[in-house]
Write a protein that holds these residues in place. Structure first.
Motif, PDB file in Angstrom:
ATOM      1  N   THR A  77       0.830  -1.204   0.000  1.00 23.13           N
ATOM      2  CA  THR A  77       0.000   0.000   0.000  1.00 23.13           C
ATOM      3  C   THR A  77       0.864   1.254   0.000  1.00 23.13           C
ATOM      4  O   THR A  77       2.007   1.251   0.459  1.00 23.13           O
ATOM      5  N   SER A  78       0.302   2.330  -0.540  1.00 29.08           N
ATOM      6  CA  SER A  78       0.938   3.644  -0.524  1.00 29.08           C
ATOM      7  C   SER A  78      -0.066   4.647   0.025  1.00 29.08           C
ATOM      8  O   SER A  78      -1.096   4.903  -0.600  1.00 29.08           O
ATOM      9  N   GLU A  79       0.226   5.195   1.199  1.00 22.14           N
ATOM     10  CA  GLU A  79      -0.648   6.219   1.755  1.00 22.14           C
ATOM     11  C   GLU A  79      -0.577   7.500   0.930  1.00 22.14           C
ATOM     12  O   GLU A  79      -1.581   8.196   0.754  1.00 22.14           O
ATOM     13  N   GLU A  80       0.610   7.799   0.400  1.00 22.33           N
ATOM     14  CA  GLU A  80       0.793   9.030  -0.375  1.00 22.33           C
ATOM     15  C   GLU A  80      -0.098   9.049  -1.613  1.00 22.33           C
ATOM     16  O   GLU A  80      -0.728  10.062  -1.932  1.00 22.33           O
ATOM     17  N   LEU A  81      -0.142   7.927  -2.335  1.00 17.71           N
ATOM     18  CA  LEU A  81      -0.919   7.862  -3.570  1.00 17.71           C
ATOM     19  C   LEU A  81      -2.294   7.243  -3.355  1.00 17.71           C
ATOM     20  O   LEU A  81      -3.067   7.143  -4.312  1.00 17.71           O
ATOM     21  N   TYR A  82      -2.592   6.855  -2.129  1.00 18.97           N
ATOM     22  CA  TYR A  82      -3.851   6.186  -1.810  1.00 18.97           C
ATOM     23  C   TYR A  82      -4.051   5.010  -2.773  1.00 18.97           C
ATOM     24  O   TYR A  82      -5.054   4.898  -3.467  1.00 18.97           O
ATOM     25  N   ALA A  83      -3.035   4.153  -2.813  1.00 23.82           N
ATOM     26  CA  ALA A  83      -3.017   3.060  -3.781  1.00 23.82           C
ATOM     27  C   ALA A  83      -2.736   1.741  -3.078  1.00 23.82           C
ATOM     28  O   ALA A  83      -1.998   1.682  -2.093  1.00 23.82           O
ATOM     29  N   THR A  84      -3.340   0.685  -3.625  1.00 21.72           N
ATOM     30  CA  THR A  84      -3.127  -0.667  -3.115  1.00 21.72           C
ATOM     31  C   THR A  84      -2.805  -1.583  -4.274  1.00 21.72           C
ATOM     32  O   THR A  84      -3.499  -1.570  -5.295  1.00 21.72           O
ATOM     33  N   VAL A  85      -1.759  -2.378  -4.130  1.00 22.97           N
ATOM     34  CA  VAL A  85      -1.351  -3.329  -5.157  1.00 22.97           C
ATOM     35  C   VAL A  85      -1.232  -4.711  -4.532  1.00 22.97           C
ATOM     36  O   VAL A  85      -0.660  -4.867  -3.447  1.00 22.97           O
ATOM     37  N   VAL A  86      -1.817  -5.694  -5.210  1.00 18.81           N
ATOM     38  CA  VAL A  86      -1.682  -7.079  -4.752  1.00 18.81           C
ATOM     39  C   VAL A  86      -0.694  -7.773  -5.676  1.00 18.81           C
ATOM     40  O   VAL A  86      -0.786  -7.687  -6.905  1.00 18.81           O
ATOM     41  N   ILE A  87       0.273  -8.443  -5.073  1.00 14.05           N
ATOM     42  CA  ILE A  87       1.366  -9.099  -5.804  1.00 14.05           C
ATOM     43  C   ILE A  87       1.271 -10.593  -5.554  1.00 14.05           C
ATOM     44  O   ILE A  87       1.207 -11.039  -4.398  1.00 14.05           O
ATOM     45  N   GLY A  88       1.267 -11.357  -6.624  1.00 13.46           N
ATOM     46  CA  GLY A  88       1.264 -12.813  -6.499  1.00 13.46           C
ATOM     47  C   GLY A  88       2.498 -13.389  -7.172  1.00 13.46           C
ATOM     48  O   GLY A  88       2.825 -13.021  -8.292  1.00 13.46           O
ATOM     49  N   THR A  89       3.177 -14.282  -6.485  1.00 12.86           N
ATOM     50  CA  THR A  89       4.420 -14.859  -7.002  1.00 12.86           C
ATOM     51  C   THR A  89       4.232 -16.357  -7.263  1.00 12.86           C
ATOM     52  O   THR A  89       3.722 -17.088  -6.398  1.00 12.86           O
ATOM     53  N   ARG A  90       4.638 -16.796  -8.451  1.00 16.84           N
ATOM     54  CA  ARG A  90       4.585 -18.230  -8.746  1.00 16.84           C
ATOM     55  C   ARG A  90       5.749 -18.917  -8.030  1.00 16.84           C
ATOM     56  O   ARG A  90       6.912 -18.492  -8.169  1.00 16.84           O
ATOM     57  N   PRO A  91       5.476 -19.957  -7.251  1.00 19.33           N
ATOM     58  CA  PRO A  91       6.567 -20.667  -6.579  1.00 19.33           C
ATOM     59  C   PRO A  91       7.584 -21.195  -7.582  1.00 19.33           C
ATOM     60  O   PRO A  91       7.239 -21.521  -8.722  1.00 19.33           O
TER      61      PRO A  91
END
Length: 264
Positions: free
Chosen positions: A248-262
């Motif tokens: 999350t970024s409070e400055e940009l009011y942004a949320t990103v979800v990251i998924g990694t393949r094992p």
């Protein structure tokens, strides 16, 4: 002083823009004055802005991650908060990486990541013909290859299992919330770029279900979501065989979800 400015003083343009409800009237006035080569052209641009057309479509470009990204009429305008997605992707990308900008719009994410990390191999895809044409222009300097079609469908089979970074700014506005969006978005950007279905996650479900088959071992999928949606998006990633985390970024009011393949 330009001819346009002598005919339309900046103060007069600011007043007109304020009356039309433009919050950043001073900044917009300066941009319009710099873009309007003649008084006639400036007047036409000002009329369109006062009628509610997005400033970016009038100018033909938007500033994104320090780049000037072309945005044609009818193409989704990348938001400043989405710069956080590029920031997160930059930290995960090495030179030589294979990158896919899915639901690419004008290709802003791929172009910005390419500028931040040299020597990457960029692919992009979108279902909207206008967006594909725009992305091809924006990614031409990077040698980007842009495909038209629904999500992964138009991509070459050779990409399966080889993508290191999958950027995907899917539509995630719940259908019933579309009517609450600013008119310049809901009236002038394609609905398919905004509407994420009843809960906003329809497209993310489809991407999460297929992403692991396209990612290389250790590859990453990054999507933007609202703060409330992010835990559900993370669950979708986990069900799709990815290891999720939320940034999350409070400055940009942004949320990103990251998924990694094992890796195994």
């Amino acid at each position: 002083m330009s001819i346009s400015q002598s005919v339309f003083p900046e103060s007069a343009i600011v007043s007109k823009l304020r009356a039309a409800g433009c919050v950043f009237a001073e900044d917009e006035a300066r941009l319009l004055l710099s873009a309007g080569a003649t008084p006639v052209e400036l007047a036409r641009m000002l009329d369109r802005r006062m009628a509610g057309f997005p400033l970016e479509h009038i100018l033909g470009w938007v500033e994104f991650c320090g780049l000037r990204i072309a945005v044609d009429t009818g193409v989704f305008v990348p938001r400043r908060r989405t710069e956080f997605l590029v920031h997160e992707a930059t930290a995960l990308t090495a030179p030589g990486a294979v990158v896919l900008d899915l639901c690419c719009g004008g290709g802003a994410l791929g172009a910005a990541l390419s500028a931040a990390v040299g020597g990457i191999e960029v692919y992009a895809a979108d279902i909207e013909p206008a967006a594909v044409a725009c992305a091809r222009r924006n990614l031409a300097a990077q040698g980007g290859r842009v495909y038209e079609g629904d999500l992964f469908e138009p991509l070459p089979d050779a990409l399966r299992g080889s993508i290191d970074i999958l950027l995907c700014n899917t539509p995630y506005v719940p259908t019933e919330m579309i009517e609450t969006m600013p008119p310049e978005a809901r009236l002038h950007e394609p609905r398919v770029t905004l509407d994420g279905g009843p809960d906003g996650l329809d497209v993310q479900r489809r991407v999460a279900a297929d992403a692991a088959r396209w990612l290389a071992p250790g590859g990453h999928l990054l999507v933007e979501a609202s703060e409330n949606q992010a835990p559900r998006t993370a669950e979708l990633f986990e069900h799709g065989g990815l290891i999720p985390r939320i940034a999350t970024s409070e400055e940009l009011y942004a949320t990103v979800v990251i998924g990694t393949r094992p890796c195994s």
